[in-house]
Scaffold this active site. Sequence first.
Site, PDB file in Angstrom:
ATOM      1  CD  GLU A 166      14.144   7.040  -8.342  1.00  0.00           C
ATOM      2  OE1 GLU A 166      13.376   8.005  -8.231  1.00  0.00           O
ATOM      3  OE2 GLU A 166      13.975   5.961  -7.748  1.00  0.00           O
ATOM      4  CG  ASN A 207      19.885   3.050  -7.215  1.00  0.00           C
ATOM      5  OD1 ASN A 207      20.041   1.918  -7.679  1.00  0.00           O
ATOM      6  ND2 ASN A 207      18.907   3.349  -6.374  1.00  0.00           N
ATOM      7  CG  HIS A 243      11.249  -1.012  -7.997  1.00  0.00           C
ATOM      8  ND1 HIS A 243      11.078  -1.569  -6.747  1.00  0.00           N
ATOM      9  CD2 HIS A 243      12.098   0.039  -7.824  1.00  0.00           C
ATOM     10  CE1 HIS A 243      11.776  -0.882  -5.856  1.00  0.00           C
ATOM     11  NE2 HIS A 243      12.416   0.094  -6.484  1.00  0.00           N
ATOM     12  CD  GLU A 272      15.589   1.271  -4.897  1.00  0.00           C
ATOM     13  OE1 GLU A 272      14.396   1.411  -5.212  1.00  0.00           O
ATOM     14  OE2 GLU A 272      16.359   2.238  -4.711  1.00  0.00           O
ATOM     15  CG  ASP A 274       9.739  -4.437  -5.433  1.00  0.00           C
ATOM     16  OD1 ASP A 274       9.817  -4.040  -6.613  1.00  0.00           O
ATOM     17  OD2 ASP A 274       9.577  -3.656  -4.472  1.00  0.00           O
TER      18      ASP A 274
HETATM   19  O1  G3I Z   1       7.584  10.440   7.116  1.00  0.00           O
HETATM   20  C1  G3I Z   1       6.192  10.609   6.808  1.00  0.00           C
HETATM   21  C2  G3I Z   1       5.390  10.624   8.063  1.00  0.00           C
HETATM   22  O2  G3I Z   1       5.771  11.748   8.838  1.00  0.00           O
HETATM   23  C3  G3I Z   1       3.912  10.679   7.689  1.00  0.00           C
HETATM   24  O3  G3I Z   1       3.146  10.589   8.845  1.00  0.00           O
HETATM   25  C4  G3I Z   1       3.553   9.531   6.769  1.00  0.00           C
HETATM   26  C5  G3I Z   1       2.116   9.586   6.296  1.00  0.00           C
HETATM   27  O4  G3I Z   1       1.956   9.053   5.016  1.00  0.00           O
HETATM   28  O5  G3I Z   1       4.373   9.609   5.625  1.00  0.00           O
HETATM   29  C6  G3I Z   1       5.758   9.483   5.941  1.00  0.00           C
HETATM   30  O6  G3I Z   1       6.459   9.553   4.768  1.00  0.00           O
HETATM   31  C7  G3I Z   1       6.394   8.425   3.952  1.00  0.00           C
HETATM   32  C8  G3I Z   1       7.838   7.963   3.706  1.00  0.00           C
HETATM   33  O7  G3I Z   1       7.842   6.886   2.784  1.00  0.00           O
HETATM   34  C9  G3I Z   1       8.525   7.510   4.984  1.00  0.00           C
HETATM   35  O8  G3I Z   1       7.909   6.405   5.485  1.00  0.00           O
HETATM   36  C10 G3I Z   1       5.781   8.815   2.629  1.00  0.00           C
HETATM   37  O9  G3I Z   1       4.411   9.120   2.821  1.00  0.00           O
HETATM   38  C11 G3I Z   1       5.910   7.697   1.630  1.00  0.00           C
HETATM   39  O10 G3I Z   1       5.472   8.143   0.365  1.00  0.00           O
HETATM   40  C12 G3I Z   1       7.359   7.271   1.519  1.00  0.00           C
HETATM   41  O11 G3I Z   1       7.428   6.216   0.610  1.00  0.00           O
HETATM   42  C13 G3I Z   1       8.731   5.807   0.244  1.00  0.00           C
HETATM   43  C14 G3I Z   1       9.017   6.177  -1.208  1.00  0.00           C
HETATM   44  O12 G3I Z   1      10.295   5.700  -1.564  1.00  0.00           O
HETATM   45  C15 G3I Z   1       8.975   7.671  -1.445  1.00  0.00           C
HETATM   46  O13 G3I Z   1       9.223   7.930  -2.770  1.00  0.00           O
HETATM   47  C16 G3I Z   1       8.797   4.319   0.401  1.00  0.00           C
HETATM   48  O14 G3I Z   1       8.673   3.985   1.783  1.00  0.00           O
HETATM   49  C17 G3I Z   1      10.125   3.786  -0.137  1.00  0.00           C
HETATM   50  O15 G3I Z   1      10.081   2.398  -0.183  1.00  0.00           O
HETATM   51  C18 G3I Z   1      10.353   4.301  -1.540  1.00  0.00           C
HETATM   52  O16 G3I Z   1      11.597   3.873  -1.964  1.00  0.00           O
HETATM   53  C19 G3I Z   1      11.985   4.229  -3.283  1.00  0.00           C
HETATM   54  C20 G3I Z   1      13.489   4.377  -3.278  1.00  0.00           C
HETATM   55  O17 G3I Z   1      13.868   5.307  -2.290  1.00  0.00           O
HETATM   56  C21 G3I Z   1      13.999   4.808  -4.648  1.00  0.00           C
HETATM   57  N1  G3I Z   1      13.558   3.896  -5.668  1.00  0.00           N
HETATM   58  C22 G3I Z   1      12.125   3.647  -5.698  1.00  0.00           C
HETATM   59  C23 G3I Z   1      11.635   3.170  -4.338  1.00  0.00           C
HETATM   60  C24 G3I Z   1      10.162   2.833  -4.383  1.00  0.00           C
HETATM   61  O18 G3I Z   1       9.391   3.969  -4.658  1.00  0.00           O
END
Ligand code: G3I
Length: 686
Positions: A166, A207, A243, A272, A274
């Site tokens: 990105e 990507n 997405h 990725e 969906d």
């Molecule tokens: O690790 C913390 C944890 O310590 C905390 O307690 C919790 C509370 O909200 O948050 C945790 O972090 C979360 C993290 O995922 C790990 O689970 C973040 O809040 C959450 O925002 C984060 O979301 C991820 C997101 O990327 C971040 O941008 C999604 O799971 C993940 O599916 C998403 O994946 C991205 C790809 O990497 C890149 N392309 C887009 C895709 C969708 O956004």
Amino acid sequence: MFLRKILRVAKHSFLAAILIVGFVRSAMIQAAPTGERLRVLADRIGFLIGFASANDFWNLSDAATYQEVARAEFNILTPENAMKWDAIHPQQNTYNFSQADRHVQFAQENGMQVHGHTLVWHNQNPSWLTSGSWTEATLTSVLYDHIDTVMGHYRGQILVWDVVNEAFNEDGSYRASLWYNIIGPEYIELAFRRARAADPSAKLIYNDYNIETINSKSNAVYNMVADFVSRGVPIDGVGFQMHLTSGGLDYNSFAQNMQRFANLGLEIYITEMDVRYNLPVSQTDLQNQATIYRNIIDRCLAQPACKALQTWGFTDKYSWVPNTFSGQGAALIFDENYNPKPAYYALQAALMAAQGTPAATATRTPTRTNTPAGPTATPTRTPTRTNTPAAPTATPTRTNTPTSGGACAVDYVIQNDWGSGATVNVTIRNNSSTAINGWTLAWTFPGNQQISHMWSATYTQSGQNVSASNLSWNAVIPANGGTVNFGFNLSYSGTNAVPSSFTLNGVVCGGGVAPTATNTAAVPTATATRTPTRTNTPTGPTATPTRTPTRTNTPVAPTATSTRTNTPLAPTATPTPGAAACSVNYAVRNDWGSGATVDVTIRNNSSTAINGWTLAWAFPGNQQISHMWSATYTQSGQNVTASNLSWNAVIPANGGTVVFGFNLTYSGTNAVPTAFTLNGAACSLP
Ligand code: G3I
């Protein structure tokens, strides 16, 4: 009588309760899909079908069901979050592979490939990184260390890495990330070059999202990767995240877009996918969603360069969508109870239809339809490495013999050795009947090994003597056979002999812990299904007939910052006879008040090519260049000269151009230079 009535009512209620419970249970329990599993169909045609594996999936309340469906359906996984910087590199000198290792282990135990995500991103970075004070040199060094360590840890075990994720805005300009702002846009190239060296067996891809069809953003990505291919910057493919929403996308444009990347000799991965809907979804929504999935996979299977379709999760129960888009979800191919949705059967039907069709042969050799000017590799690009993983052929070396029975045992396993360095995994086992709380393992290297990084422990090394101590989260080694693991990378010259004795908290340990899952995983498991990693990536067509013109000087600046106050010089200034007739476009692409990014385009208006160039100008204010790309420079006070690099020395005749850029800092105003000379002769301004 009254008692009998009560009993009758009670009996009916009981039966009703059984029926209700039975109904609820059958609605909750997943129904196995009919027909062949997706991975069986995909394996047969050499295609990758995969998913993003959820955080800590082994701890989910329904972990057994999750794993059962995953292992049955997919032949590749991407850890959804576990390999991102914040998870794997929480402190500058601490790497934590414990979570990511579990994802890799699950894949290996189930004959799946692993897709690494991601080495460079603007998001999910730890605070030590985002709030550090970096210079270009120090940040580049941090980036290199991360790539070396993470890719080194998994060398030979990851099929494809998202090297950079990105990096572009929707309009095709570079995203102003930490990396871009401090290193400049060439951080992308630097990352790819470093990644190739760190794990030559991995496929390296760029990507991004919203680059599936032909648009400003995909044009920018195309221009960048075409440039990489033409200059031999190592890149193997492009990831389309996919997405989508209920509107799907323009499938013809998607097919054309894939074709132009394929024409560069690159592979395409749907990384990725969906398709999200407003909740609750109707049956019509689910049918439409299935049609979108079918349209995408059909186009992918029809394009030999398209190697994979991975969805971002697989059950709607664990999808990122509802957390990000309020009121939306149902984006995946299994519902929240693991029931296959119409979208599942759409993928299944497409894979069945592709069985035995010529487009989907097991080898899926990429076709290069453009006529490259001079690829050095043959166009057939037959995969070399047929399933020979880079390093794991070396069976774990366990030469340490037990020195005593001892209350502890140590297993020192060289997981990977590349001649001048190695990755080592160490397992300590507590054979006593009391738990150990806090540990320090000490040993002496027999040779001149030097540890460069350790994970899951801290260490000191003095000469050949090393001690490694627990971190807070793995201080306890349970009694009666409990174990902890840690690992490190080392460099060495000569031989990499294994230490012959270890002490744990001062007590000598024996050797020979049974191989742990991690070290067994280093040995190739069932590699039969591994798709070949094509290591013979041609440096590529040096002249791509289909190449669309690279960004033809769209000045970002016509907006507020485009203070082009310089008045054209040249219409009056006739070029000196024999001197280069040139014009210069100086465009302030991005200005953040104390610094700016500038693109400079030099145009050769003469009828002879220019071979070797130096552009000179004076800044009107106190601007100071911090970094330049695609040229070298000197700055003395306000005076600057920028000269070509070897690959862009020639400016073709009759309107040919070269472009270079730089970042500068300033105070006051960022006024634009008003005069330029090229090889000593004045240029005009547009
Ligand atoms: O690790 C913390 C944890 O310590 C905390 O307690 C919790 C509370 O909200 O948050 C945790 O972090 C979360 C993290 O995922 C790990 O689970 C973040 O809040 C959450 O925002 C984060 O979301 C991820 C997101 O990327 C971040 O941008 C999604 O799971 C993940 O599916 C998403 O994946 C991205 C790809 O990497 C890149 N392309 C887009 C895709 C969708 O956004």
